[in-house]
Write a protein that holds these residues in place. Structure first.
Motif, mmCIF file in Angstrom:
data_model
loop_
_atom_site.group_PDB
_atom_site.id
_atom_site.type_symbol
_atom_site.label_atom_id
_atom_site.label_comp_id
_atom_site.label_asym_id
_atom_site.label_seq_id
_atom_site.Cartn_x
_atom_site.Cartn_y
_atom_site.Cartn_z
ATOM 1 N N TYR A 30 0.654 -1.181 -0.061
ATOM 2 C CA TYR A 30 0.042 0.033 0.118
ATOM 3 C C TYR A 30 0.692 1.186 -0.031
ATOM 4 O O TYR A 30 0.539 2.160 -0.953
ATOM 5 C CB TYR A 30 -0.825 0.116 1.138
ATOM 6 C CG TYR A 30 -1.681 1.138 1.230
ATOM 7 C CD1 TYR A 30 -2.927 1.332 0.635
ATOM 8 C CD2 TYR A 30 -1.349 2.453 2.100
ATOM 9 C CE1 TYR A 30 -3.714 2.404 0.826
ATOM 10 C CE2 TYR A 30 -2.105 3.551 2.506
ATOM 11 C CZ TYR A 30 -3.304 3.689 1.525
ATOM 12 O OH TYR A 30 -4.114 4.596 1.608
ATOM 13 N N SER A 49 -4.369 2.073 9.520
ATOM 14 C CA SER A 49 -5.591 1.797 9.305
ATOM 15 C C SER A 49 -6.174 1.207 7.997
ATOM 16 O O SER A 49 -7.147 0.710 8.064
ATOM 17 C CB SER A 49 -6.184 3.430 9.156
ATOM 18 O OG SER A 49 -5.683 4.093 7.905
ATOM 19 N N VAL A 50 -5.255 1.034 7.042
ATOM 20 C CA VAL A 50 -5.558 0.314 5.828
ATOM 21 C C VAL A 50 -5.480 -1.190 6.170
ATOM 22 O O VAL A 50 -6.213 -2.012 5.431
ATOM 23 C CB VAL A 50 -4.690 0.584 4.758
ATOM 24 C CG1 VAL A 50 -4.746 -0.208 3.367
ATOM 25 C CG2 VAL A 50 -5.208 2.237 4.158
ATOM 26 N N LYS A 77 -8.270 -3.316 6.629
ATOM 27 C CA LYS A 77 -9.291 -3.395 5.635
ATOM 28 C C LYS A 77 -9.050 -4.638 4.720
ATOM 29 O O LYS A 77 -10.216 -5.013 4.018
ATOM 30 C CB LYS A 77 -9.321 -2.168 5.027
ATOM 31 C CG LYS A 77 -9.502 -0.850 5.912
ATOM 32 C CD LYS A 77 -10.804 -0.852 6.685
ATOM 33 C CE LYS A 77 -11.284 0.495 7.255
ATOM 34 N NZ LYS A 77 -10.954 1.502 6.672
ATOM 35 N N VAL A 78 -7.680 -5.125 4.784
ATOM 36 C CA VAL A 78 -7.456 -5.938 3.580
ATOM 37 C C VAL A 78 -7.468 -7.538 4.375
ATOM 38 O O VAL A 78 -6.953 -8.320 3.721
ATOM 39 C CB VAL A 78 -6.099 -5.477 3.006
ATOM 40 C CG1 VAL A 78 -6.198 -4.516 2.220
ATOM 41 C CG2 VAL A 78 -5.128 -5.636 4.013
ATOM 42 N N TRP A 79 -7.792 -7.469 5.602
ATOM 43 C CA TRP A 79 -7.720 -8.639 6.214
ATOM 44 C C TRP A 79 -8.451 -9.880 5.898
ATOM 45 O O TRP A 79 -7.806 -10.940 5.816
ATOM 46 C CB TRP A 79 -8.063 -8.534 7.725
ATOM 47 C CG TRP A 79 -8.050 -9.758 8.699
ATOM 48 C CD1 TRP A 79 -8.991 -10.539 9.089
ATOM 49 C CD2 TRP A 79 -6.892 -10.264 9.170
ATOM 50 N NE1 TRP A 79 -8.631 -11.515 9.963
ATOM 51 C CE2 TRP A 79 -7.047 -11.529 9.953
ATOM 52 C CE3 TRP A 79 -5.621 -9.979 9.217
ATOM 53 C CZ2 TRP A 79 -6.472 -12.214 10.671
ATOM 54 C CZ3 TRP A 79 -4.529 -10.739 9.849
ATOM 55 C CH2 TRP A 79 -4.945 -11.802 10.432
ATOM 56 N N LYS A 80 -9.529 -9.830 5.187
ATOM 57 C CA LYS A 80 -10.298 -10.920 4.778
ATOM 58 C C LYS A 80 -9.654 -11.583 3.602
ATOM 59 O O LYS A 80 -9.593 -12.683 3.313
ATOM 60 C CB LYS A 80 -11.589 -10.448 4.512
ATOM 61 C CG LYS A 80 -12.765 -11.290 3.851
ATOM 62 C CD LYS A 80 -14.176 -10.865 3.711
ATOM 63 C CE LYS A 80 -14.782 -12.073 2.814
ATOM 64 N NZ LYS A 80 -16.357 -11.434 2.492
ATOM 65 N N TYR A 132 -9.739 2.173 0.816
ATOM 66 C CA TYR A 132 -9.656 1.542 2.095
ATOM 67 C C TYR A 132 -9.884 2.594 3.229
ATOM 68 O O TYR A 132 -10.003 2.187 4.342
ATOM 69 C CB TYR A 132 -8.077 1.211 2.278
ATOM 70 C CG TYR A 132 -7.907 0.021 1.015
ATOM 71 C CD1 TYR A 132 -8.410 -1.198 1.310
ATOM 72 C CD2 TYR A 132 -6.812 0.253 0.217
ATOM 73 C CE1 TYR A 132 -8.348 -2.389 0.280
ATOM 74 C CE2 TYR A 132 -6.637 -0.711 -0.850
ATOM 75 C CZ TYR A 132 -7.307 -2.020 -0.531
ATOM 76 O OH TYR A 132 -7.166 -3.259 -1.464
ATOM 77 N N LEU A 133 -9.789 3.908 3.063
ATOM 78 C CA LEU A 133 -9.648 4.982 4.051
ATOM 79 C C LEU A 133 -11.190 5.445 4.148
ATOM 80 O O LEU A 133 -11.349 6.334 4.944
ATOM 81 C CB LEU A 133 -8.846 5.990 3.890
ATOM 82 C CG LEU A 133 -7.193 5.598 3.814
ATOM 83 C CD1 LEU A 133 -6.546 6.682 3.476
ATOM 84 C CD2 LEU A 133 -7.004 4.931 5.223
ATOM 85 N N GLY A 134 -12.238 5.015 3.508
ATOM 86 C CA GLY A 134 -13.479 5.372 3.288
ATOM 87 C C GLY A 134 -13.646 6.842 2.787
ATOM 88 O O GLY A 134 -14.534 7.634 3.008
#
Length: 274
Positions: A55, A73-74, A77-80, A255-257
């Motif tokens: 990233y 913070s990103v 978000k990519v954990w799944k 990823y940060l909304g």
């Protein structure tokens, strides 16, 4: 190791033998539990750090502002997608090793009484196995970039990685070998100067060599992670896939909304012919 040494030299059926055996069993249990915990921690940390570096490099490529807070913070978000991709890679590696083991057993049975042919089979088996293992590892390394920079993950990311690597296998293998040799050299240095070093060298020198090995290992790991991302962009360019920096920046911002993420067909990366 000391208890195993003592157990081999203690008569069976004695109280000393039973006591040492019980202590040894407890030590082996503690050792395996520690190794399992270590491997779980290592896998999670390595996967998350890979996502963070990918990233970060992508943000630098798109001239997007990047801070430690944003990167941290990103990562969740990519954990799944990260875990799904890793599980599929684990399944592929596991199936590959099982199949290789069956082939090895079959070859050992067939050529057990023909030494020359058996030796030749073993050499060919090792060469083919290493080539296949390197190939899967290279695909996995590139897939860790794909699931961060694209919407693909799991088997789709592995398939995308396999397609991108075509035509660039030489440079990918070269980078993999260089990074692998660096790790191997640092490992040898650590074992020689820190682990098996004689006491005459002094604890201070061993700590110093340990710190040097840690710094070199960190640099090698970062170098390997950065080159994975660079190889991704090189493969994209080789296959005439234009990476729109603005779309990629929007994808990273998702990823940060900052917006509703675009679909993969919008985000990446249309093909063009030269």
């Amino acid at each position: 190791m000391f208890n195993e040494f003592m157990l081999d030299r203690t008569p069976e059926g004695t109280r000393s033998y039973d006591k040492i055996s019980n202590v040894l069993s407890s030590e082996w249990t503690a050792f395996f539990l520690f190794k399992i915990g270590y491997l779980i921690f290592f896998i999670i940390l390595s996967l998350l750090s890979t996502s963070a570096v990918v990233y970060t490099i992508a943000c630098i490529y798109t001239a997007k502002e990047v801070t430690l807070k944003k990167v941290l913070s990103v990562v969740p978000k990519v954990w799944k997608r990260l875990m799904v991709t890793f599980i599929w890679n684990f399944i592929i590696i596991f199936a590959y090793n099982i199949l290789s083991l069956l082939v090895l057993i079959l070859g050992a049975v067939m050529f057990a009484y023909v030494p020359f042919v058996g030796t030749l089979f073993l050499v060919l088996f090792v060469v083919v196995y290493l080539i296949g293992f390197f190939y899967i590892t290279i695909i996995w390394n590139l897939a860790t970039v794909v699931y961060v920079l694209e919407e693909s993950y799991g088997l789709n990311a592995m398939a995308k990685s396999q397609g991108l690597i075509k035509g660039n296998m030489g440079i990918s293998v070269a980078v993999f070998i260089v990074v692998g040799l660096c790790f191997f050299g640092i490992q040898l240095m650590f074992e020689f100067f820190v682990v098996i070093s004689d006491d005459g060298q002094g604890i201070g020198n061993r700590i110093g060599y340990g710190i040097i090995c840690l710094v070199l290992l960190t640099i090698s790991m970062l170098f390997g992670l950065v080159t994975q991302t660079i190889i991704y962009f090189v493969c994209k360019s080789y296959h005439h896939e234009n990476i729109d920096k603005s779309c990629l920046a929007d994808h990273l911002g998702g990823y940060l909304g900052e917006y509703v993420p675009l679909k993969s067909k919008d985000v990446q990366l249309e093909q063009f012919e030269v």
